[in-house]
Design a protein around this motif. Sequence first.
Motif, PDB file in Angstrom:
ATOM      1  N   ASN A 525      -8.381  10.354 -11.496  1.00 37.13           N
ATOM      2  CA  ASN A 525      -8.449   8.889 -11.633  1.00 37.13           C
ATOM      3  C   ASN A 525      -7.076   8.231 -11.462  1.00 37.13           C
ATOM      4  O   ASN A 525      -6.694   7.331 -12.212  1.00 37.13           O
ATOM      5  CB  ASN A 525      -9.059   8.505 -12.984  1.00 37.13           C
ATOM      6  CG  ASN A 525      -9.597   7.070 -12.977  1.00 37.13           C
ATOM      7  OD1 ASN A 525     -10.021   6.570 -11.933  1.00 37.13           O
ATOM      8  ND2 ASN A 525      -9.581   6.430 -14.131  1.00 37.13           N
ATOM      9  N   LYS A 526      -6.319   8.670 -10.468  1.00 41.83           N
ATOM     10  CA  LYS A 526      -4.999   8.106 -10.199  1.00 41.83           C
ATOM     11  C   LYS A 526      -5.111   6.904  -9.261  1.00 41.83           C
ATOM     12  O   LYS A 526      -6.035   6.815  -8.453  1.00 41.83           O
ATOM     13  CB  LYS A 526      -4.090   9.157  -9.564  1.00 41.83           C
ATOM     14  CG  LYS A 526      -3.689  10.268 -10.515  1.00 41.83           C
ATOM     15  CD  LYS A 526      -2.700  11.208  -9.835  1.00 41.83           C
ATOM     16  CE  LYS A 526      -2.239  12.297 -10.787  1.00 41.83           C
ATOM     17  NZ  LYS A 526      -1.267  13.223 -10.124  1.00 41.83           N
ATOM     18  N   VAL A 527      -4.134   5.990  -9.378  1.00 39.65           N
ATOM     19  CA  VAL A 527      -4.131   4.776  -8.548  1.00 39.65           C
ATOM     20  C   VAL A 527      -3.784   5.149  -7.115  1.00 39.65           C
ATOM     21  O   VAL A 527      -2.766   5.816  -6.868  1.00 39.65           O
ATOM     22  CB  VAL A 527      -3.108   3.756  -9.079  1.00 39.65           C
ATOM     23  CG1 VAL A 527      -3.117   2.487  -8.220  1.00 39.65           C
ATOM     24  CG2 VAL A 527      -3.429   3.407 -10.533  1.00 39.65           C
ATOM     25  N   PRO A 528      -4.597   4.742  -6.134  1.00 35.22           N
ATOM     26  CA  PRO A 528      -4.305   5.080  -4.729  1.00 35.22           C
ATOM     27  C   PRO A 528      -3.187   4.221  -4.155  1.00 35.22           C
ATOM     28  O   PRO A 528      -2.784   3.217  -4.747  1.00 35.22           O
ATOM     29  CB  PRO A 528      -5.630   4.780  -4.022  1.00 35.22           C
ATOM     30  CG  PRO A 528      -6.258   3.717  -4.856  1.00 35.22           C
ATOM     31  CD  PRO A 528      -5.859   4.009  -6.279  1.00 35.22           C
ATOM     32  N   VAL A 529      -2.693   4.610  -2.989  1.00 29.14           N
ATOM     33  CA  VAL A 529      -1.657   3.853  -2.289  1.00 29.14           C
ATOM     34  C   VAL A 529      -2.270   2.566  -1.737  1.00 29.14           C
ATOM     35  O   VAL A 529      -3.395   2.569  -1.220  1.00 29.14           O
ATOM     36  CB  VAL A 529      -1.062   4.688  -1.135  1.00 29.14           C
ATOM     37  CG1 VAL A 529      -0.013   3.893  -0.378  1.00 29.14           C
ATOM     38  CG2 VAL A 529      -0.466   5.970  -1.692  1.00 29.14           C
ATOM     39  N   GLY A 530      -1.546   1.446  -1.857  1.00 33.85           N
ATOM     40  CA  GLY A 530      -2.050   0.181  -1.343  1.00 33.85           C
ATOM     41  C   GLY A 530      -2.084   0.165   0.176  1.00 33.85           C
ATOM     42  O   GLY A 530      -1.282   0.825   0.843  1.00 33.85           O
ATOM     43  N   VAL A 531      -3.035  -0.601   0.723  1.00 35.28           N
ATOM     44  CA  VAL A 531      -3.184  -0.679   2.180  1.00 35.28           C
ATOM     45  C   VAL A 531      -1.938  -1.270   2.821  1.00 35.28           C
ATOM     46  O   VAL A 531      -1.524  -0.872   3.911  1.00 35.28           O
ATOM     47  CB  VAL A 531      -4.431  -1.517   2.534  1.00 35.28           C
ATOM     48  CG1 VAL A 531      -4.522  -1.749   4.036  1.00 35.28           C
ATOM     49  CG2 VAL A 531      -5.686  -0.822   2.035  1.00 35.28           C
ATOM     50  N   LYS A 532      -1.293  -2.238   2.173  1.00 36.33           N
ATOM     51  CA  LYS A 532      -0.123  -2.896   2.749  1.00 36.33           C
ATOM     52  C   LYS A 532       1.045  -1.932   2.951  1.00 36.33           C
ATOM     53  O   LYS A 532       1.907  -2.176   3.788  1.00 36.33           O
ATOM     54  CB  LYS A 532       0.304  -4.062   1.856  1.00 36.33           C
ATOM     55  CG  LYS A 532      -0.702  -5.205   1.829  1.00 36.33           C
ATOM     56  CD  LYS A 532      -0.205  -6.369   0.985  1.00 36.33           C
ATOM     57  CE  LYS A 532      -1.219  -7.497   0.986  1.00 36.33           C
ATOM     58  NZ  LYS A 532      -0.771  -8.654   0.172  1.00 36.33           N
ATOM     59  N   GLN A 533       1.054  -0.832   2.182  1.00 39.72           N
ATOM     60  CA  GLN A 533       2.128   0.148   2.344  1.00 39.72           C
ATOM     61  C   GLN A 533       1.943   0.994   3.597  1.00 39.72           C
ATOM     62  O   GLN A 533       2.856   1.711   4.004  1.00 39.72           O
ATOM     63  CB  GLN A 533       2.188   1.050   1.113  1.00 39.72           C
ATOM     64  CG  GLN A 533       2.492   0.304  -0.175  1.00 39.72           C
ATOM     65  CD  GLN A 533       2.556   1.223  -1.371  1.00 39.72           C
ATOM     66  OE1 GLN A 533       2.888   2.387  -1.249  1.00 39.72           O
ATOM     67  NE2 GLN A 533       2.233   0.697  -2.547  1.00 39.72           N
ATOM     68  N   LEU A 534       0.757   0.915   4.215  1.00 47.91           N
ATOM     69  CA  LEU A 534       0.478   1.693   5.415  1.00 47.91           C
ATOM     70  C   LEU A 534       0.540   0.860   6.686  1.00 47.91           C
ATOM     71  O   LEU A 534       0.139   1.317   7.745  1.00 47.91           O
ATOM     72  CB  LEU A 534      -0.913   2.328   5.308  1.00 47.91           C
ATOM     73  CG  LEU A 534      -1.139   3.292   4.139  1.00 47.91           C
ATOM     74  CD1 LEU A 534      -2.590   3.719   4.102  1.00 47.91           C
ATOM     75  CD2 LEU A 534      -0.224   4.485   4.247  1.00 47.91           C
TER      76      LEU A 534
END
Length: 579
Positions: A525-534
Amino acid sequence: MGRRGETKKTKTTAEPEIKTNKRKRNVKSNTTKEAPAKHAKSSELNFTKIDDIYEVESSVKEDKKNSNLIVELFSFVKKSKNDQLVREAEQALQRIFSHAFESGNLEIKLTEQKTQSITKDADSLSVKQFKTWMYQRYTSFRTYLIQRAISESEERYIDALLALCRLEMNSLPTLNDADAELSKLKSITNNETLGVVITQLCFEQVQESSVMDLCKHLRDEYLDRYHDVRYFVLELLSDKVKNVTKSSPVSAISKTILSLVDKLSVVDDDRNISFYLKNGLSLDTYRKGFTRFWLSFLQLPNLPYIAYQIILARMDDYILKQFQDPFLLNDFISASFSQGGFVSLLSIKSLFTLITKYNMVYPNFYDKLYTIITPELFEMTYRAEFLNIFDTLMTSTQLTEYIVAAFIKKLARCALFTSPSSTLYLINMVHNLIYRHPQVKFLVHDASRVEKHLSRRQKAAAAASPLLIQESHHNQSDTFDFDSKNLKECGAMQSSLWELETLKKHYSAVVADAVTQMQEMLVENKVPVGVKQLVQLNDDAVIQNEASRTTLQEPSIEFRKQAKLIDPDQDSLFKSFQM
C-alpha cells in the motif's frame, strides 16, 4: 488600384503639375542644383544616373515650389526598366514624403474620399490646397508600393510600405485630439495603408512567398507591439470573413489569416497591454473585438482540417484567455471533443478548462472520455498533456466502481500494444487509480476475488469447490469487451488484470521491472509515482536505460562458437551452394 476623384492618364491628358521657377537644368553638370526641366514625352531621359535622382530630391526639399518634380520622379519609377535607378528613385520618394511630413507640408487630416484633384498653378495655390496636392502624390506612391509588395517577393517594397505606415502613425499626434487620433488610426488600419494591404493579403490570390514575408512584418512590427492596432485589424478581418462563401478560396484565406494572428502574444491583463496611442482602448473593448473576430472566423464554410487543428491547439492558452465570454465556445469545443482521435486529444484541455473554471455541464463526459482512449492516442504528440488532464479528472472521489474499473481495464489493455515509454505511463496510471480507489483492488489477478462480482455460474462453482473456481478463472476467456462504449456493460467488473502478468514478460526489462515493482507496492500500500514526474519520459530515455544496464554474463549469440566468419567444414549453408 484607383482612387475616387483621381483621373486616369492618357496620351492626350497628362497629370496636372505645379509650375516651377523657370530655371533650366543642365543634364551633363553634376554640380548645379537647378531643377530639371519638364519633358512631356519621356521622363526617363531626365534620370540617367543616381546623381540626377539625388539632385531632384535636394531641389524638392529646398523649395516646395519644385514639388512638381515628384510627379516626374514617380513617373520614372513606374516606367523605367533600370532596376538600380528605380530602387534609388523609390527611396528618394520615401525621403521626400518623410521630409514633407516633418516640415508640415504633408498632413493626414484629409482622407482619400474627401480629396479633390488640384489643377491650379503653384502661384495661385493656398497652403491648404498645396497640402492636398501633396497628399494626392503621396497616396499615388503608397498605392504603387502596395501593388508591388503584394505582386513581388522582394522585401524592399514591404519595408517601404511599412515605412510609410510608420510616417502616417507618427503624424497622428499632430491632430491634437484623442478622438481624432483614434479615428484616424482606425482609418489607417481599416481603409488606408494597413487596411488595403491586409485585405489584399488575406482575400486575394497572391504569391505565397510574398504573403508569408508580409505577414511576418505586419505581425512583428505592428500587431504584436500595439494592441490598439491589433484591435482595428481584427475588426477589419471580422467584417471581411463574413463575406467569404463556399466558392471562395477558404483554404488560402484561413492559412493567411492564421499566419497573421496565430502567434501573437496573449493580452489577458492590463499589465501586459500596450497601445500605440496614449489614450488607447480599454482591455474590455479589446476583448470584445477579439471575441467578434474568432466567432466570425470559426463560421468560415468548409474550414480546412489543418486550420481546425491549429485553432484547437491554441484554444486553451491563447483564445480562451482573451475571450470576453469563454462559454460562447461551448458548442465548438464540445463538438470537437465528440469527434474522437487527434481532434479530441487537442480539444480536451480547453474542454477541461470550461468544465473546471466556467462550470460547463457536459452530459456523459466520462462515457465520451472512455471511447476516445485507444493505443494510438498514447503515441501522439500531446499525450503528456492528455495524461496530466486525465489524471486530474480521475481524482474525483465521486466516481463509481464500474467507471474506475472500466478505465483501469482499458488502460491495461492498451499497455499491451504501445511503445515501452507509453507502457510505463499506462502502468503508472493503473497503479494510481487502484491506489486512489481501493474498492477496485479485486481487479488485481489473484485468488482473492470479491465474491459479489462473480457471475451466478462462478458463485455456484465456488460453493461446490474453491479449487475449481481458480481453475475456471485460469482457463476461461476475458469478459472485458475492449470495443464496448458502455462503461457499465463492458464487463470490467467481472474481469481481472491478467495484462499485468503478461507485461512482466515484456521484451523491455524496464517495463517488466516496473510491473513487478507496482505489484509489490500495491501489497504494501505504498504511494505510487505521480504522472507529472514521468512527463519527460520518452523512448530515447528507455533505450538509454537499457544500454546502461549491466549484465551478469554475455548473451549467447550462436549455438556453436565460430572460429571464423564462414567455415566450409561447419557451415551447412556453404555446403548447399557447392557445385
